[in-house]
Design an enzyme around this catalytic site. Sequence first.
Site, short mmCIF file in Angstrom:
data_model
loop_
_atom_site.label_atom_id
_atom_site.label_comp_id
_atom_site.label_asym_id
_atom_site.label_seq_id
_atom_site.Cartn_x
_atom_site.Cartn_y
_atom_site.Cartn_z
N LYS A 225 20.88 60.84 46.38
CA LYS A 225 21.42 62.20 46.55
C LYS A 225 20.31 63.23 46.59
O LYS A 225 20.44 64.27 47.25
CB LYS A 225 22.41 62.52 45.42
CG LYS A 225 23.83 62.18 45.78
CD LYS A 225 24.20 60.74 45.54
CE LYS A 225 24.43 59.91 46.72
NZ LYS A 225 24.82 58.53 46.45
N HIS B 235 40.49 83.46 47.08
CA HIS B 235 40.14 83.68 48.49
C HIS B 235 38.88 84.53 48.57
O HIS B 235 38.79 85.53 47.87
CB HIS B 235 41.30 84.40 49.19
CG HIS B 235 41.00 84.74 50.62
ND1 HIS B 235 40.95 83.77 51.60
CD2 HIS B 235 40.74 85.93 51.23
CE1 HIS B 235 40.67 84.36 52.76
NE2 HIS B 235 40.53 85.67 52.56
P1 NAD Z 1 30.43 48.67 51.10
O1 NAD Z 1 31.33 47.59 50.65
O2 NAD Z 1 30.80 50.08 50.87
O3 NAD Z 1 30.15 48.53 52.66
C1 NAD Z 1 29.63 47.37 53.24
C2 NAD Z 1 30.01 47.38 54.70
O4 NAD Z 1 29.26 46.36 55.34
C3 NAD Z 1 31.48 47.09 54.95
O5 NAD Z 1 32.01 48.08 55.78
C4 NAD Z 1 31.46 45.72 55.61
O6 NAD Z 1 32.48 45.56 56.57
C5 NAD Z 1 30.10 45.72 56.28
N1 NAD Z 1 29.54 44.38 56.52
C6 NAD Z 1 29.50 43.34 55.66
N2 NAD Z 1 28.87 42.28 56.24
C7 NAD Z 1 28.50 42.68 57.48
C8 NAD Z 1 27.81 42.07 58.56
N3 NAD Z 1 27.37 40.81 58.47
N4 NAD Z 1 27.62 42.77 59.70
C9 NAD Z 1 28.05 44.05 59.79
N5 NAD Z 1 28.71 44.69 58.80
C10 NAD Z 1 28.93 44.01 57.67
O7 NAD Z 1 29.02 48.30 50.43
P2 NAD Z 1 27.65 49.14 50.36
O8 NAD Z 1 27.65 50.24 51.34
O9 NAD Z 1 26.59 48.11 50.39
O10 NAD Z 1 27.73 49.78 48.93
C11 NAD Z 1 27.89 48.93 47.79
C12 NAD Z 1 28.66 49.62 46.70
O11 NAD Z 1 27.84 50.59 46.09
C13 NAD Z 1 29.89 50.35 47.21
O12 NAD Z 1 31.03 49.57 47.07
C14 NAD Z 1 29.95 51.59 46.38
O13 NAD Z 1 30.98 51.48 45.44
C15 NAD Z 1 28.61 51.70 45.71
N6 NAD Z 1 27.97 52.93 46.17
C16 NAD Z 1 28.59 54.12 45.94
C17 NAD Z 1 28.02 55.29 46.41
C18 NAD Z 1 28.71 56.59 46.16
O14 NAD Z 1 29.59 56.63 45.32
N7 NAD Z 1 28.37 57.65 46.86
C19 NAD Z 1 26.85 55.25 47.12
C20 NAD Z 1 26.26 54.04 47.35
C21 NAD Z 1 26.84 52.89 46.87
#
Ligand code: NAD
Length: 471
Positions: A52, A450
Amino acid sequence: MTDSTYDVAIIGGGPGGYVAAIRAGQLGMRAAVVERGALGGVCLNVGCIPTKAILHSAEVLDQSRESARIGVVNRDPQLDWDGVMGHKERVVSQLRSGVAGLLKKHKADVHQGVGTLLSPTSISVAREGNTQTINARHIIVATGSAPRALPFAPIDETVILSNTGILSLKEVPKHLIIIGGGVIGVEFASAYRSFGAEVTILEALPRLVAVEDADISAELLKAFKRRGINIQLEARVTGVERTEQGVVVTCTDTGGTSQQLTGDKLLLAVGRAPLTKGLGLEDVGVQTDQRGYVQVNSSMQTSVPTIYSIGDCQIGERAPTPWLAHVASAQGVLAIEHIAGHAVVPIDYTKIPACTYCSPGIGSSGLTEAEAREQGYDVKVGRFPFSANAKAMIQTERTGFVKVVADARHDEILGVHIIGPGATELIGEGVLALTHEATGESLIHTIHAHPTLYEALAEAGHGLFEGPLHL
Ligand code: NAD
């Protein structure tokens, strides 16, 4: 002789573990935190906080580029990469000392080293060849999660990166390829696009941020395309080859056409896996599932009554709980209160906020429209675009909307979904509405100042009835 047994020993000093230790101190318990790395865990050191900080630099850079439109001439704004990294590091180090200070204030001992369960009431802590044993009446396993890798793309943190390596690049990549269009993928795509990189997202599913409401995914896709981010949905990545210049990624589209993309860096953002191997869980009788998640009940208690587990490494009865810092912290507080003998209210995982800090940002809570329909609700939807909101207009940030999903029969609000300016803050009102089972009527009877961005929530509320007032 004084009793050296702690009331609670916590393995893992992330936002689950350290918050549990603070709560323990508040309730007069003696707590120990066992941590092998830096206090604050993934969130503070290589996750939420540094990401962030970088995204904030990206946002300010974008605003500087646009500021002439509102009469603030900021000729040729420059990116100072060392400055971006410096800001990130200062914030992390300040917060890390803050955590150490808070633990001290609450008389929690920090034991640096690798913790392993020895029995339902003892842990060994190994550090540089030395081992010590800690005894505790209760233990909390809060060891978190690690990035999932792809078998054909081992993470080396120099070219093939996880969320850790991408935070410490020496310079902005020319072409950043990202596998995964979930939270991590879209946040880094957003930041590095603002910093001037060419960015390509390869996502296996038919939409970005697939856990969000479908309208949110569609709006983000539109906005990202406008920002010049390349996005391939339903992409099947079949190979990754390291080259002298970086990587070549081979992927196939829905029609079966294969193509090769050349990039200098590759970010893997394909989800996370629990960090529970080698903890000795099986030896002391703690049940895990086949993926390694520690199984807990709604009080965060494992199959061994003195051992609890919180955060990314555990799985509840209504699995899986989201991998979010604020969820881990809430679970930490709950586990400690349960240990203290308080009557605890189980966490309602359907009403927690999810925030994605890309540009435009996303804040959501509760059921998506599709989930509400699947659950058999007679669904009504109210929407309001930021393009019609005075404050958004003043801020020249008119992308996005607020969408409220409600039950037509009883008027109860079931979900709030926001994309656009301030979304990650505005969702606070949505979470409060959901937590208190507010109705659409109560939302519009709440007077909204507002001009504010949060007026858009009241307007979306009006959208559940005769329609927004300012549309
Ligand atoms: P995610 O589960 O959010 O997204 C992973 C994505 O990768 C999915 O859309 C999936 O379909 C895709 N994917 C998986 N295998 C693939 C492949 N072989 N080819 C192409 N696409 C593929 O996971 P993330 O982004 O790694 O984040 C992990 C976790 O960390 C999240 O679940 C989240 O809860 C947490 N996180 C939260 C925040 C936040 O709150 N702002 C920020 C970062 C991470």
